[in-house]
Every structure is written in C-alpha cells, then in structure tokens.
Design an enzyme around this catalytic site. Structure first.
Site, short mmCIF file in Angstrom:
data_model
loop_
_atom_site.label_atom_id
_atom_site.label_comp_id
_atom_site.label_asym_id
_atom_site.label_seq_id
_atom_site.Cartn_x
_atom_site.Cartn_y
_atom_site.Cartn_z
N CYS A 47 0.80 -1.23 0.00
CA CYS A 47 0.00 0.00 0.00
C CYS A 47 0.83 1.28 0.00
O CYS A 47 0.41 2.30 -0.55
CB CYS A 47 -0.93 0.03 1.22
SG CYS A 47 -1.67 -1.56 1.62
N CYS A 50 1.56 3.72 -3.06
CA CYS A 50 0.55 4.66 -3.57
C CYS A 50 0.11 5.68 -2.52
O CYS A 50 -0.17 6.82 -2.84
CB CYS A 50 -0.67 3.91 -4.07
SG CYS A 50 -0.29 2.99 -5.56
N HIS A 51 -0.03 5.23 -1.27
CA HIS A 51 -0.64 6.10 -0.26
C HIS A 51 0.36 6.82 0.61
O HIS A 51 -0.01 7.72 1.36
CB HIS A 51 -1.57 5.28 0.63
CG HIS A 51 -2.67 4.63 -0.14
ND1 HIS A 51 -3.77 5.33 -0.56
CD2 HIS A 51 -2.78 3.38 -0.62
CE1 HIS A 51 -4.55 4.51 -1.26
NE2 HIS A 51 -3.97 3.31 -1.31
N MET A 88 -8.49 0.86 -7.55
CA MET A 88 -8.05 0.11 -6.36
C MET A 88 -7.89 -1.36 -6.73
O MET A 88 -8.82 -1.98 -7.27
CB MET A 88 -9.15 0.25 -5.30
CG MET A 88 -9.03 -0.70 -4.15
SD MET A 88 -7.70 -0.23 -3.06
CE MET A 88 -7.84 -1.56 -1.87
N HIS A 331 5.82 11.62 -11.18
CA HIS A 331 6.01 10.17 -11.09
C HIS A 331 7.13 9.68 -12.02
O HIS A 331 8.26 9.60 -11.62
CB HIS A 331 4.68 9.46 -11.38
CG HIS A 331 4.70 8.01 -11.03
ND1 HIS A 331 4.63 7.56 -9.74
CD2 HIS A 331 4.81 6.91 -11.79
CE1 HIS A 331 4.72 6.24 -9.73
NE2 HIS A 331 4.82 5.83 -10.97
N HIS A 373 1.07 7.87 -17.82
CA HIS A 373 2.15 7.00 -17.32
C HIS A 373 3.08 6.72 -18.49
O HIS A 373 2.92 5.72 -19.20
CB HIS A 373 1.55 5.71 -16.74
CG HIS A 373 2.54 4.95 -15.89
ND1 HIS A 373 3.53 4.18 -16.43
CD2 HIS A 373 2.68 4.85 -14.55
CE1 HIS A 373 4.24 3.64 -15.43
NE2 HIS A 373 3.75 4.04 -14.28
FE1 DHE Z 1 7.23 1.53 -11.13
C1 DHE Z 1 9.57 3.16 -13.07
C2 DHE Z 1 7.23 4.13 -8.94
C3 DHE Z 1 4.58 0.14 -9.45
C4 DHE Z 1 7.46 -1.23 -13.08
N1 DHE Z 1 8.17 3.32 -11.06
C5 DHE Z 1 9.11 3.80 -11.96
C6 DHE Z 1 9.56 5.10 -11.51
C7 DHE Z 1 8.90 5.37 -10.35
C8 DHE Z 1 8.03 4.26 -10.06
C9 DHE Z 1 9.04 6.60 -9.49
C10 DHE Z 1 10.60 5.96 -12.22
C11 DHE Z 1 11.97 5.53 -11.80
C12 DHE Z 1 13.07 6.30 -12.51
O1 DHE Z 1 12.98 6.50 -13.73
O2 DHE Z 1 14.03 6.72 -11.85
N2 DHE Z 1 6.06 2.05 -9.50
C13 DHE Z 1 6.27 3.16 -8.75
C14 DHE Z 1 5.31 3.21 -7.67
O3 DHE Z 1 5.28 4.05 -6.72
C15 DHE Z 1 4.30 2.18 -7.93
C16 DHE Z 1 3.09 2.89 -8.52
C17 DHE Z 1 3.72 1.44 -6.73
C18 DHE Z 1 4.71 0.70 -5.88
O4 DHE Z 1 4.36 0.35 -4.76
O5 DHE Z 1 5.85 0.49 -6.28
C19 DHE Z 1 5.02 1.36 -9.01
N3 DHE Z 1 6.20 -0.25 -11.24
C20 DHE Z 1 5.17 -0.61 -10.46
C21 DHE Z 1 4.71 -1.93 -10.80
O6 DHE Z 1 3.78 -2.58 -10.23
C22 DHE Z 1 5.47 -2.38 -11.99
C23 DHE Z 1 4.52 -2.41 -13.18
C24 DHE Z 1 6.07 -3.78 -11.87
C25 DHE Z 1 7.26 -3.89 -10.99
O7 DHE Z 1 8.26 -4.40 -11.49
O8 DHE Z 1 7.20 -3.49 -9.85
C26 DHE Z 1 6.47 -1.24 -12.13
N4 DHE Z 1 8.30 1.04 -12.79
C27 DHE Z 1 8.29 -0.16 -13.40
C28 DHE Z 1 9.27 -0.16 -14.47
C29 DHE Z 1 9.87 1.11 -14.49
C30 DHE Z 1 9.25 1.84 -13.40
C31 DHE Z 1 9.54 -1.33 -15.42
C32 DHE Z 1 10.97 1.61 -15.42
C33 DHE Z 1 10.46 1.88 -16.79
C34 DHE Z 1 11.57 2.32 -17.73
O9 DHE Z 1 11.51 1.93 -18.91
O10 DHE Z 1 12.46 3.05 -17.30
#
Ligand code: DHE
Length: 540
Positions: A47, A50-51, A88, A331, A373
């Site tokens: 959680c 997001c929160h 959610m 983000h 996104h």
């Molecule tokens: Fe991410 C990038 C935050 C959930 C896969 N994700 C990012 C970035 C942030 C972020 C701030 C940018 C980083 C950077 O460029 O320096 N992500 C978050 C969250 O806060 C969130 C919403 C919830 C959490 O609790 O983490 C979240 N993210 C996910 C997933 O559920 C994903 C789909 C699967 C996973 O692997 O966790 C996911 N996020 C990704 C990926 C990137 C990413 C693959 C990088 C993309 C790229 O091409 O650079």
C-alpha cells in the site's frame, strides 16, 4: 472509461469518502501488538507505494485514521477485497491478501500510522558490502559476447535480475537483489548495472566478469524506486562511472554514492514545502531521477511537493540544487531526443511537466489524458509535426502525442498534436527506437484479461490510428517493451503469477513476427527490461 484494476502493487486506491451513519465509530478497532506488526509489513509491501508511509496520499488518496474510522471496517473490507472503479486493486479477490489479511488491513488503516525510523549515513555504511574490490575486477571483458547488447531483466517477485545475452538469448546469471526489485540503470560506460529494490537495497553488477555478477551492495533507505548514475564527460570534468544516486520514498531523501563501490557519500533530505501552497510536507518522495548527458547534473523529481530538483554533482562539498516549481504528484519521465528537455508525468493532475535542463527552468505544462504513465517516454519524428514525444495513460485508452521542438516547430511545441485510441486504459509503457517504424504500447493494468496481455503498434508514417494489436500470450499480463542494441528487435514481458511460468517474447521489429520466447523456470515475474546500450544512451 474502461475499468482499470491494478495488479500486485497498487496505484490509485480510492476509498469511499465518509461512509454511512451505521458504519461510524469513534475509535479505532482493537489490534494486538503482533497483528499491528504484521499489518505494518503488509502495508509497506502493498500500500505504501501509492498512499505514502504516513498515509498522506499521492498516487492513491489519503488514508487518515479519522476518515477511515468513519468509513468503518465493513466498508473497508469490501473495498480491499473488491477494489474500486477508480483503480483500487482487488487484493482479496485476486487472492493476494487472504480474508484474514484483508480484515487486518481494514482495521490497520484506522490506527495512527507508525512513523518508520530515519536512516543515517553511518547506518547505510553498516549495510555496505563490496564483494569484488575495483582493482580485482577485470581490466577488459572476460568473454567475447556483445555485452552492450545484454539485458538486465527485473524478476520482481524473486527479488532478482536476470542478465540475458541479447544476441544469443542465453540467461547468463540471475543475481539476488533487493526486495521486489524495481528498475535497472547503467553506468555511463555501460559496464555496470545498478538495480534498486523496494527495500532501498542497491546492487551493482559487473558485466565484464566471465559470469556477470554482483560486485557491491548497500541499503540507503527502507523504501525506494529510483537509481541512476553520473553520465557527464566534458569541460567540467569526467564523471563517467564516478557516482550513483538513489532516490528514496522513505526516508524521503536521495543519496549520492561512489560509482565503483556504492560507498554512500552524501544524504540530502527532500522534506520541504509544496510548490503551490507552501505547506510543509513530511514525506516528499523521490520519484524519477535522470542523468544529464550535457551537464554534471541529475534531474530529481520530488513527488508530493511538485518540485523538480536539478542537482549539480560537480562539487559534492558545495552541492548546488536548483528547485523548479512544477506540479504535484510527479512520477515517471525521461528525456526528449535532444536530451535538453526532461518530461515527467504529474499523474494525479493529468499533466506532463517539461523542464528545460539547459536554461534550468520550467518550459511547459501539457494537459494530457487521465493519469498519464509514460515510463521514460518515446521520441520520434512525426510526418506533420516534426519531433514529438508521447505518453500512454492508466485512466483511459489513449496515446497522446505532443510536439517537442520549440525551434523549428514552435507552433506545436508542448502542444498535443495527436490523440490515438488504444484498446483501453491501464497502459504503463510505450517505446520506440530511432530506427523503428513503430511505437509500441502495453495495457498491463486493464481490467479485461485479453486486453491486459495485448500490445499495439502505431506506425510513425501513418499515425492517425493504431496499426495492429495482438495478444502476446494465452495468460498473464504483457508489460514493458525494450529494444535491442541494433533497434531491430522488441522484447515484451509476459508477467504471470509467481507460481506460474512467465516468459519474454521477442519480436522482429520490422515484420512484427515473433522470433522467440525466453521461457525458463528462472524467469519469475519479469517486468522491466533494460538493454545496456539503450539505457546507457537514453534511447527511447
Ligand atoms: Fe514503477 C519506473 C514508482 C509500481 C514497473 N516506477 C518507476 C519510476 C517510479 C516508479 C518513481 C521511475 C523511476 C526512474 O525513472 O528513476 N512504481 C512506482 C510506484 O510508486 C508504484 C506505482 C507502486 C509501488 O508500490 O511500487 C510502481 N512499477 C510498479 C509496478 O507494479 C510495476 C509495473 C512492476 C514492478 O516491477 O514493480 C512497475 N516502474 C516499473 C518499471 C519502471 C518503473 C519497469 C521503469 C520503466 C523504464 O523503462 O524506465
């Protein structure tokens, strides 16, 4: 708008506001000490992203104890079980949380949020390990492989990354990293992979070793999402492979580390006042970080305060930071093709923010669709509008294209020039390559399983509508797209449940024909994939 239900980690948790009179209570329901500790762990894993740790809301809304008590346990149980139309995740229905855990969490969010501990440089250093000292590492690659075409693949629920040879498709190693490892970034030379776990643990992998493996690790916080490296070489110095930077959610700070060992050097808190109301925020989390190629500078997006910090790393003792007022809930983002303009989603504000890193000022704010996104985004040249960038959205099925050239295409710069319909919302990523005729996108978090596993391509030459969409697998979710070094192959992850076989599907970018599937018991919940060459050079 299609209903968007999110998987595994949540975005956008929207609880019912208020609640009916019957549900009202004056005090939080009872909870034992052990239950509280267990709930704290579940909250962190599922959680907090997001929160927020303090539950002040960001990507998801506030979960303050008074409001939650008014909503009441029964209503909260229903929401956590079934999710909401606003996104959610249906944690209970998906079986990710058991009925007992759902009940636990419904009671937990009615309690005062515990404040997790801070972390000092001394504590970080206590966790710091160098497995292979820099002078004991290879002086040149110990293999004949094209290591610039290696991929570092997030194996999310295994807490590992797989290092895959992009030429032969062999899995060269799976390396243990931090918890629910999030992203990989590359050193400026491309030799080192840096990963960040959600537990704030960074891992550094040397690709020149006979079998690429971990050479250092450190924990710099208890909750993190971003990491990058110093990529500047020029008149102001040579910073290739010199530093790394980690952006933390909790404690809200960033940490600068020695590039070849991960020794933590400096901590900078991001706690400050929000850009618009000038109210103090105790938890402004570090979202995306990108490294400039033109200056010794990191661009650090601070989510809750809506400030983009330009951190000049040329002199760590006299660190210069320029704070740019932009928009709240920053983000994910990346560079335009010239690498002068940094674009980041202010996701809950349905906007993209553009910062001119050369002039160090806000360039533009673009109104786009619902909950943009972009990942790092995608850059190409539109036949009508010249250089453009684009984003997909969580909240609606739309690829929004905007102009990025304020010199030769001034009229269209930072204006939306195209809106292309996709299969539905829930998109997380899009990608292209300068040599590719296509823009690829996913729909990972759409509620509809066939759409979740579908990707689409739009032709750069005929960008009025998508050219083709297809399901990449019979089950699982298609997520994240990455090109190989040559820009003629696209890799798509099929993100299945941990107890089921996942895979990576490789397509020929010209013909869109499937070339192969990397299907192996070691490929557990693959999500992000980072090609060494493209990630080093920021090609997207
Ligand atoms: Fe991410 C990038 C935050 C959930 C896969 N994700 C990012 C970035 C942030 C972020 C701030 C940018 C980083 C950077 O460029 O320096 N992500 C978050 C969250 O806060 C969130 C919403 C919830 C959490 O609790 O983490 C979240 N993210 C996910 C997933 O559920 C994903 C789909 C699967 C996973 O692997 O966790 C996911 N996020 C990704 C990926 C990137 C990413 C693959 C990088 C993309 C790229 O091409 O650079």
């Amino acid at each position: 708008m299609k209903r968007v239900v999110l998987a595994l980690t949540g975005f956008l948790l929207i609880f019912g506001s208020g609640g009916d009179a019957l549900a009202q209570t004056a005090a939080p329901p009872a909870m034992g000490k052990e239950e509280f500790e267990q709930a704290k762990r579940v909250y962190f894993d599922r959680c907090a992203g997001c929160h927020g740790v303090l539950r002040k809301g960001a990507t998801g809304p506030k979960l303050l104890p008074g409001d939650m008590q008014k909503t009441g346990t029964a209503e909260l149980v229903k929401t956590i079980t079934e999710g909401t139309v606003k996104g959610m995740p249906d944690w209970g229905r998906q079986g990710i949380l058991s009925p007992a855990e759902v009940d636990l969490m419904a009671r937990y969010v009615q309690q005062e949020p515990p404040i997790p501990p801070e972390m000092s440089l001394k504590q970080m250093k206590e966790s710091w390990k160098v497995f292979v000292e820099p002078d004991k590492r290879p002086k040149k690659p110990e293999h004949n492989r094209d290591w610039e075409n290696f991929f570092s693949v997030t194996l999310r629920d295994a807490g590992q990354v797989a290092i895959i040879d992009g030429t032969t498709k062999e899995i060269l190693n799976t390396v243990k990293t931090g918890f629910a490892v999030h992203i990989s970034r590359l050193s400026a030379s491309g030799r080192y992979v840096y990963t960040i776990g959600r537990d704030g643990k960074a891992t550094m992998i040397d690709l020149w070793m006979k079998v690429p493996d971990k050479v250092a690790e450190v924990q710099t916080c208890s909750d993190a999402r971003s990491i990058d490296t110093s990529k500047y070489k020029g008149k102001l110095g040579n910073f290739y492979d010199k530093y790394a930077i980690i952006g933390c959610y909790w404690p809200p700070h960033f940490v600068i580390l020695q590039g070849d060992t991960l020794e933590p050097l400096k901590v900078v808190s991001t706690r400050s006042y929000s850009y618009d109301t000038n109210e103090y925020h105790p938890e402004p989390r570090v979202a995306t970080i990108v490294a400039s190629h033109h200056k010794p500078q990191w661009i650090v997006a601070v989510k809750e305060t809506g400030l983009v910090w330009l951190v000049d790393y040329a002199d760590l003792k006299n660190l210069k930071i320029t704070q740019i007022e932009t928009e709240a809930f920053l983000h994910d983002g990346g560079w335009d093709a010239s690498k002068r303009y940094f674009t980041v989603a202010a996701n809950q504000r349905n906007k993209l923010v553009v910062v001119d890193a050369e002039k160090e000022k806000l360039e533009a704010i673009i109104k786009v669709g619902k909950i943009p996104h972009p990942g790092r985004g995608a850059n190409w040249v539109d036949p009508q509008y010249g250089p453009v960038g684009a984003t997909v959205h969580l909240g609606e099925g739309k690829l929004v294209v905007y102009g990025t050239d304020p010199v030769k295409h001034k009229k269209h710069a930072w204006q939306v020039v195209r809106e292309i319909d996709l299969l539905g919302g829930g998109s997380l990523f899009l990608k292209t390559h300068p040599k590719s005729p296509w823009i690829w996108n996913d729909h990972t978090l759409n509620a509809d399983p066939p759409i979740q596993r579908s990707i689409c391509v739009t032709e750069k030459k005929k960008p009025d509508k998508v050219a083709k969409c297809w399901e990449v697998a019979a089950e699982g979710r298609a997520v994240h797209l990455e090109y190989n070094k040559a820009g003629d192959e696209v890799w798509v992850s099929v993100w299945n449940r941990k107890d089921k076989q996942s895979e990576i599907v490789v397509y020929d970018d010209k013909t869109l024909k499937e070339k192969t599937r990397i299907r192996d018991p070691r490929i557990v919940t693959p999500t992000g994939k980072f090609n060494v060459y493209n990630t080093t050079k920021d090609i997207y």
